[in-house]
Design an enzyme around this catalytic site. Structure first.
Site, PDB file in Angstrom:
ATOM      1  N   ASP A 149       3.093   5.729 -57.415  1.00  0.00           N
ATOM      2  CA  ASP A 149       3.124   6.366 -56.091  1.00  0.00           C
ATOM      3  C   ASP A 149       3.669   5.366 -55.067  1.00  0.00           C
ATOM      4  O   ASP A 149       3.239   4.207 -55.025  1.00  0.00           O
ATOM      5  CB  ASP A 149       1.713   6.813 -55.706  1.00  0.00           C
ATOM      6  CG  ASP A 149       1.691   7.613 -54.412  1.00  0.00           C
ATOM      7  OD1 ASP A 149       1.723   8.839 -54.487  1.00  0.00           O
ATOM      8  OD2 ASP A 149       1.639   6.983 -53.330  1.00  0.00           O
ATOM      9  N   ASN A 190       9.073   8.544 -43.846  1.00  0.00           N
ATOM     10  CA  ASN A 190       9.588   9.814 -43.321  1.00  0.00           C
ATOM     11  C   ASN A 190       9.465   9.889 -41.800  1.00  0.00           C
ATOM     12  O   ASN A 190      10.387  10.331 -41.107  1.00  0.00           O
ATOM     13  CB  ASN A 190       8.837  10.987 -43.954  1.00  0.00           C
ATOM     14  CG  ASN A 190       9.404  11.385 -45.302  1.00  0.00           C
ATOM     15  OD1 ASN A 190      10.577  11.152 -45.586  1.00  0.00           O
ATOM     16  ND2 ASN A 190       8.580  11.981 -46.140  1.00  0.00           N
ATOM     17  N   ASP A 211      14.294  11.046 -48.621  1.00  0.00           N
ATOM     18  CA  ASP A 211      14.864  11.558 -49.868  1.00  0.00           C
ATOM     19  C   ASP A 211      15.626  10.464 -50.618  1.00  0.00           C
ATOM     20  O   ASP A 211      15.553  10.365 -51.850  1.00  0.00           O
ATOM     21  CB  ASP A 211      15.811  12.731 -49.585  1.00  0.00           C
ATOM     22  CG  ASP A 211      15.072  14.002 -49.193  1.00  0.00           C
ATOM     23  OD1 ASP A 211      13.831  14.031 -49.337  1.00  0.00           O
ATOM     24  OD2 ASP A 211      15.729  14.956 -48.746  1.00  0.00           O
ATOM     25  N   GLU A 226       5.711  12.073 -53.637  1.00  0.00           N
ATOM     26  CA  GLU A 226       6.158  10.715 -53.962  1.00  0.00           C
ATOM     27  C   GLU A 226       5.435  10.144 -55.183  1.00  0.00           C
ATOM     28  O   GLU A 226       5.447   8.939 -55.408  1.00  0.00           O
ATOM     29  CB  GLU A 226       5.952   9.792 -52.754  1.00  0.00           C
ATOM     30  CG  GLU A 226       4.500   9.537 -52.361  1.00  0.00           C
ATOM     31  CD  GLU A 226       3.954  10.558 -51.374  1.00  0.00           C
ATOM     32  OE1 GLU A 226       3.015  10.221 -50.634  1.00  0.00           O
ATOM     33  OE2 GLU A 226       4.459  11.696 -51.331  1.00  0.00           O
TER      34      GLU A 226
END
Length: 296
Positions: free
Chosen positions: A172, A180, A189, A216
């Site tokens: 993770d 973000n 992305d 993620e």
């Protein structure tokens, strides 16, 4: 072995006998074949994927999808010289769920793209591409959650039968929401794609595979590997991620990741959910212990 139940199914399928070149029963989880020919059923030693001559488990197994979702599916597949339309129909026999596969040879009767393809290799590549769409995450181009659901139970059974260990790594990205929020979702992305490609680069064995679990979070499967091998690979990935600099416009982004590793020598009745749950708990332990670390 299955006697009356199988005979009942054969009777129901008899109407299709002239329509299909091959009719067989398979246990797609154990990869066993139960052959139907001339109104007789016999269990074969061959594995179900041997029919396709590719010497490996099918990535996009239509029969395990039919089994998991308990409904009929249709798929196009090919051998070295033939194209088949497969219809997979799930059944239950003596509390054992199996799948009937009806294979229709469409090599000479199937029209693909109005003759656009000049040779069989182009046709086969097109079929492979179509089949892979259902199993690939469109952003990272690695396997998706459906692939986990279809492939992991098979690897658990396979390692149990060969008395080997299997290791799962849950990975993770640390503080991904901050990426973000700070740089925008398009940059986020790109970070996900680089994260996936970095993990893929670190997996060297043909049997190892990677899939996007969600968001993620990623799942790495290492069939036949023990805990030491799993931890070594997780640490290698962690170091690779930590050392990367991701350039986006005028920004240079650094990320880290946390890893949970779980290894077992499975029995044939082990559930994939149990293994994933243990690896996930180890992942959250890594998060709680400061992130950018491996727990096992």
């Amino acid at each position: 072995m299955y006697d009356k139940e199988v005979q009942d199914i054969i009777d129901k399928l008899a109407v299709f006998d002239k329509m299909y070149e091959v009719m067989r029963f398979v246990d797609p989880v154990h990869k066993k074949v139960i052959s139907y020919k001339n109104n007789k059923v016999s269990e074969l030693s061959a594995q179900c994927f041997d029919f396709w001559g590719k010497n490996k488990i099918c990535d996009n197994c239509i029969s395990i999808r039919a089994l998991n979702e308990n409904k009929t599916f249709v798929k196009v597949e090919f051998t070295s010289d033939k194209v088949f339309m497969i219809t997979a129909i799930p059944f239950e026999i003596e509390d054992r769920r199996i799948v009937s596969e009806l294979l229709k040879d469409t090599t000479n009767s199937m029209i693909l793209k109005n003759g656009e393809y000049e040779n069989t290799s182009e046709i086969y590549a097109m079929i492979d591409g179509m089949n892979n769409l259902a199993l690939k995450d469109p952003l990272t181009n690695i396997y998706n959650r459906r692939y986990i659901n279809e492939r992991l139970p098979v690897d658990l059974i396979s390692t149990a039968l060969s008395d080997q260990e299997i290791t799962i790594i849950m990975a993770d990205i640390d503080f991904f929401k901050k990426v973000n929020d700070t740089y925008g979702h398009l940059v986020g992305d790109e970070v996900l794609k680089i994260f996936a490609s970095t993990i893929s680069f670190c997996l060297k064995r043909e049997t190892d595979w990677l899939a996007r679990f969600g968001g993620e979070e990623f799942l790495i499967c290492l069939p036949g590997a023990g805990i030491k091998k799993g931890v070594d690979i997780a640490e290698k990935i962690r170091r690779e991620i930590e050392s990367k600099e991701i350039v986006s416009g005028n920004n240079t982004i650094k990320i880290t990741a946390s890893f949970g590793v779980c290894s077992v020598r499975p029995t044939q009745d082990i559930k994939m959910e149990s293994l994933i749950e243990v690896a996930d708990k180890k992942l959250y332990l890594a998060k709680n212990n400061g992130r950018n670390r491996v727990e096992y």
